[in-house]
Design a protein around this motif. Structure first.
Motif, mmCIF file in Angstrom:
data_model
loop_
_atom_site.group_PDB
_atom_site.id
_atom_site.type_symbol
_atom_site.label_atom_id
_atom_site.label_comp_id
_atom_site.label_asym_id
_atom_site.label_seq_id
_atom_site.Cartn_x
_atom_site.Cartn_y
_atom_site.Cartn_z
ATOM 1 N N ALA A 289 41.934 43.277 39.975
ATOM 2 C CA ALA A 289 42.814 43.997 40.901
ATOM 3 C C ALA A 289 43.304 43.018 41.958
ATOM 4 O O ALA A 289 42.521 42.240 42.506
ATOM 5 C CB ALA A 289 42.075 45.166 41.560
ATOM 6 N N ARG A 291 46.825 40.547 43.640
ATOM 7 C CA ARG A 291 48.025 39.770 43.348
ATOM 8 C C ARG A 291 47.728 38.738 42.267
ATOM 9 O O ARG A 291 46.662 38.100 42.264
ATOM 10 C CB ARG A 291 48.512 39.096 44.620
ATOM 11 C CG ARG A 291 49.838 38.341 44.461
ATOM 12 C CD ARG A 291 50.280 37.747 45.788
ATOM 13 N NE ARG A 291 49.297 36.806 46.316
ATOM 14 C CZ ARG A 291 49.384 36.236 47.510
ATOM 15 N NH1 ARG A 291 50.382 36.551 48.305
ATOM 16 N NH2 ARG A 291 48.463 35.385 47.917
ATOM 17 N N SER A 292 48.674 38.546 41.356
ATOM 18 C CA SER A 292 48.464 37.563 40.292
ATOM 19 C C SER A 292 49.797 37.227 39.644
ATOM 20 O O SER A 292 50.768 37.989 39.754
ATOM 21 C CB SER A 292 47.510 38.121 39.230
ATOM 22 O OG SER A 292 48.146 39.136 38.476
ATOM 23 N N GLY A 312 50.372 41.186 39.044
ATOM 24 C CA GLY A 312 49.901 41.659 40.331
ATOM 25 C C GLY A 312 50.922 41.369 41.409
ATOM 26 O O GLY A 312 51.403 40.231 41.542
ATOM 27 N N ASN A 323 48.296 45.925 40.980
ATOM 28 C CA ASN A 323 48.188 45.240 39.694
ATOM 29 C C ASN A 323 48.494 46.251 38.596
ATOM 30 O O ASN A 323 47.903 47.334 38.558
ATOM 31 C CB ASN A 323 46.787 44.659 39.518
ATOM 32 C CG ASN A 323 46.677 43.821 38.256
ATOM 33 O OD1 ASN A 323 46.449 44.340 37.186
ATOM 34 N ND2 ASN A 323 46.831 42.514 38.402
#
Length: 932
Positions: A289, A291-292, A312, A323
């Protein structure tokens, strides 16, 4: 229960007044380029506290105890998880810059094999991190569990229900639906993001009270291959029938994709007191979970294709991050004709944010939707084949909140809420061709006049379930000191609700399916089916509370780590107390011994509590002249209404010894266990005899027949009822040995294996049909033999050696695994072959005092060793697997894997004359992963 609540309140009040020395742990999290990372997840393992970094990468955790030894876990999507031990000092502890490394194949240290984690929740914790998940070809969570020691490696496939058994060896069944296998899988808790994925509301089966029992009550479809032979399954055995139902067992792991999982912790031994409603361990899944970057993964296998995309987003510094992910899988049993297929789509969205001063409130809200399409099409070349579907969808919302306190006794308050609703459809369709069909719609006990209808029709069975589950768990974590000992105390409780609002067993008795219809020629007695509304099942409400203390003290100058707790549950009206403890003693930095003990209980499910009424039909007269208006069918209907009020929760008691040795960078972990399982739930057959009238009829042209009662005779009635009837004693050991890297060849080795012994038995006598091909006229002739209760022993041993060659400069990993089946044996007692008594055709019981194999009435009841299907692996059988992964510019990764690399398919013949192929047929796959 009231006393326990009062005790918890007193503890809270007392410790709230204790003066606490307030201290702080701070630090800054940066990436490899020394840039700050925002929204990094930080968890204090011992106190269950959570924190996040701000836009400067800084975090701050207040209110910790002086001299408390804590473990901080840092996780961020796309980065390697990091754990740091911290000793809290007076005034404050600054950890400085904490470097997180981007998770790719250029890293020097990548975990490729699962390891024991003594800093985890138990001595038996086996942790599978994202490092390993990235390197493992997986269509579902089940494929990741190949890392468990003493478990046979299976190639990724979605063509059968995937339940997991932990620390048990049973005689293998062709469909995995043996009573003991189902009980073990039912007792394994699957916990995702802090919430249990329960199977308690699943009621997808025919009425198990019929003459079938638990293992044979599922909707099934049969099919053959293109040339008419039975289809080979992945383990080499013949696959002639299939069911997608998994009632009475564990959650079908095919439903859980592996792509967005951050870590898996497998607890096969004594679970912490926090976890309830389990008897055989827990599998704890944490998902990603935050930002990505965007990830796109595509996997192509010889029998499946899989697609996954996830991303994310940071909404804003104040709104947190979202996400989202989508996964789709399409697979077939046989790509040549595609009669058997399985499709799955999963979508997930998780929003995570922190609020308040120092971001003390962390909240994660998730929404999940999944849909499965599973079934067997009707073979156009075989009009007698069945068509089956096992379709389902599931929707869930969950919210996990953690509030970190910075003053007083309490350190953290956690609240987990989850609601899930689904729709399950099990459908079977079969063409029937008979002269005519006899049926009745009667639902009361007594003699009724039945009906006639055409024998050419389509039999349809539909089981419609709408499981609804809801759970709420409130957890508190506190800290206090007694002398030099710092206690991390956790306590709380949970409530679980399970119901099923489905239409139920929507079966039309006017069009009975094969095996259920009364024969028009022999007037055979049959258990029959009726409509059963699942909404009649009373909702299940289980309540549990717990308290647990985690602390470290010195014994002879060495640290003794203790986790001790007590749990209390109310399940199906039964109260229970479960003491649990995990202790390990650090003799030195390189040697550690552990001891664990615990009790646990698993609540009966809705399908076991409320299976519905059972109907039995005994034809008394069939006066049929080809004209319905001039014919009469008399049938006796017996209705049995099970209550199952006294059904107890199943119980498990475990004791475990463990050791960990580090020597010259070699790491050895050894675990030995003894697990006693009692009150396992299954169906037990009941045989009754009832005296009913006999009739004769005189046909009258243009009118109903003239019926005359001529006397009476005994008739047989057979049905099944749920009972706490199963017990097993499981002993064994597991071993994992990992070597340091041989730098000259960039290769390390990992060896794992074990030995399980299970002695399992039932409380009720075993009944076995021995119906002769030629009906004997002797009224005392034996039809059903009664034997001593099940008493079998099974042994299983599997080992593997893996070599992992990792060249960081090339971003390349090559893993080769040699697997060995060492022992697979089942043993029955000699006395189990000799009947204690028998039932005649009318269920009249006759005991046997001195068994005589030459006796013409019952001599045929003797069971030979071949009939008992004992297994004994004649030799050690090997298998070999290979996987290769290459990364290009840290954005593209290509992986290729082969199971049964050398197409080695030995076989052996059982005493019963059947052929066994221990190794799966060769299967391969390729995966492409792109980071955008």
């Amino acid at each position: 229960m009231k006393k326990l609540y009062i005790s918890l309140s007193i503890v809270l009040v007392c410790f709230a007044g204790i003066a606490q020395a307030q201290n702080v742990v701070t630090g800054k999290v940066v990436d490899p380029e020394n840039k700050p990372l925002e929204l990094v997840n930080i968890k204090v393992i011992e106190t269950n506290q959570y924190a996040n970094t701000d836009k400067r990468g800084v975090f701050r955790i207040n209110g910790l105890e002086i001299n408390n030894i804590l473990t901080l876990e840092f996780s961020y999507i796309g980065y390697q998880k990091l754990r740091i031990p911290v000793t809290v000092k007076a005034g404050g502890t600054n950890l400085g810059n904490i470097d997180l490394k981007v998770l790719d194949l250029s890293l020097e240290n990548i975990e490729i094999n699962a390891k024991r984690n003594y800093s985890g929740q138990t001595n038996s914790s086996l942790v599978i991190n994202r490092d390993i998940i990235e390197q493992t070809p997986a269509l579902s969570v089940n494929d990741l569990l190949n890392q468990i020691p003493n478990r046979k490696i299976t190639a990724p496939s979605l063509q059968s229900v995937q339940n997991v058994n932990l620390r048990a060896a049973y005689a293998p069944t062709t469909d995995g639906k043996g009573a003991f296998e189902l009980n073990n899988a039912f007792g394994v808790a699957i916990i995702m993001d802090g919430n249990t994925l329960t199977n308690n509301a699943n009621m997808q089966s025919y009425n198990p009270g019929r003459s079938l029992g638990v293992g044979n009550s599922f909707v099934e479809g049969s099919y053959t291959s293109l040339n008419g032979a039975t289809r080979p399954s992945l383990n080499g055995s013949s696959l002639t029938s299939y069911s997608g139902d998994y009632t009475f067992g564990g959650t079908d792991l095919r439903q859980i994709p592996a792509d967005n999982i951050e870590s898996i912790e497998v607890i096969a031994g004594v679970a912490p007191a926090k976890y309830g409603d389990l008897t055989d361990g827990a599998i704890i899944i944490e998902r990603q979970a935050g930002r990505s970057p965007a990830y796109v993964r595509m996997q192509l296998r010889d029998n499946a294709t899989s697609y996954n995309i996830s991303k994310g987003f940071e909404l804003s510094p104040t709104l947190g991050a979202v996400n989202v992910g989508v996964n789709y899988v399409n697979s077939f049993q046989d790509n040549r004709d595609k009669l058997k297929a399985y499709r799955r789509v999963n979508t997930n969205a998780m929003w995570s944010n922190s609020f308040g001063n120092n971001r003390r409130l962390k909240n994660t809200f998730s929404v999940d939707y999944g849909r499965n399409l599973d079934g067997i099409k009707q073979d156009p070349d075989d009009v007698t084949s069945t068509k089956t579907r096992f379709d389902s969808w599931n929707f869930s919302i969950a919210n996990r909140s953690n509030y970190r306190l910075e003053n007083g006794f309490l350190k953290n308050i956690g609240l987990n809420l989850r609601y899930s609703e689904g729709h399950q459809v099990s459908y079977e369709e079969q063409l029937m061709n008979q002269p005519y069909v006899l049926y009745t719609n009667a639902v009361t006990t007594g003699i009724h006049e039945g009906n006639y209808d055409t024998g050419v029709y389509t039999a349809r069975s539909l089981i419609d379930g709408r499981p609804v589950t809801a759970s709420a768990n409130l957890d508190f974590t506190g800290g206090f000191s007694t002398g030099d000992i710092v206690h991390n105390l956790s306590f709380g409780g949970g409530f679980n609700y399970s119901a099923n609002r489905g239409l139920g067993q929507t079966i039309d008795p006017n069009a009975p399916r094969s095996g259920v219809a009364v024969s028009s020629t022999s007037l055979s007695t049959q258990s029959s089916e009726r409509y059963y509304d699942f909404k009649l099942a009373i909702a299940q409400k289980d309540l549990g509370v717990y308290i647990e203390d985690v602390f470290t003290t010195d014994v002879f100058g060495k640290p003794l780590n203790v986790r001790a707790g007590l749990r209390s549950d109310i399940q199906n009206g039964y109260g229970s107390f479960s003491p649990r403890t995990n202790i390990n003693y650090e003799v030195s930095k390189n040697l550690r011994f552990g001891l664990a003990y615990g009790l646990s209980y698993k609540s009966p499910a809705l399908a076991q509590r409320y299976p519905g009424p059972t109907f039995f039909e005994i034809p008394l007269l069939n006066a049929y002249n080809g004209k319905v208006n001039e014919s009469t069918y008399l049938v006796y209907v017996e209705r049995y209404e099970p209550t199952n009020i006294g059904l107890k929760p199943s119980k498990s008691e475990s004791i475990e010894l463990s050791a960990q040795l580090k020597l010259d960078k070699f790491n050895l972990s050894l675990t030995a266990f003894n697990k006693k399982s009692r009150n396992g739930i299954t169906t037990v057959q009941n045989l009754q005899s009832i005296l009913l009238p006999t009739y004769t009829a005189t046909l009258n042209p243009g009118a109903k027949p003239t019926i005359v009662q001529t006397g009476s005779k005994y008739n047989a009635i057979n049905y099944y009822a749920f009972k706490n009837d199963l017990s097993s004693d499981n002993q064994g050991f597991e071993v994992i040995l990992s070597s340091p890297e041989i730098k000259a060849i960039k290769t390390s080795f990992n060896m794992s294996g074990g030995l399980f012994r299970t002695a399992y038995h039932s409380e009720s006598p075993t009944l076995s049909n021995k119906i002769p091909t030629t009906i004997n006229t002797d009224p005392n002739y034996a039809f059903i033999g009664q034997y001593e209760p099940t008493n079998r022993k099974a042994y299983f041993s599997n080992g593997r050696i893996s070599s992992s060659t990792h060249i960081p400069k090339l971003s390349l990993i090559i893993q080769f695994t040699a697997e060995f089946d060492i022992l697979n044996k089942t043993v029955n007692t000699e006395s189990s072959r000799i009947p204690l008594g028998y039932y005649t055709r009318t269920n009249q019981y006759i005991p046997i005092t001195n068994f005589d194999r030459t006796n013409p009435s019952y001599g045929h009841l003797y069971v030979t060793p071949e009939e008992q299907s004992e297994t004994d692996l004649p030799k050690i059988i090997s298998n070999y697997h290979l996987s290769i992964a290459k990364e290009i510019k840290k954005r593209f990764k290509f992986a290729f894997n082969v199971y049964n690399l050398f197409n080695y398919q030995p076989y052996y013949v059982t005493p019963a004359g059947s052929y066994v192929f221990p190794n799966n047929v060769p299967t391969f796959g390729a995966e492409l992963s792109i980071k955008l």
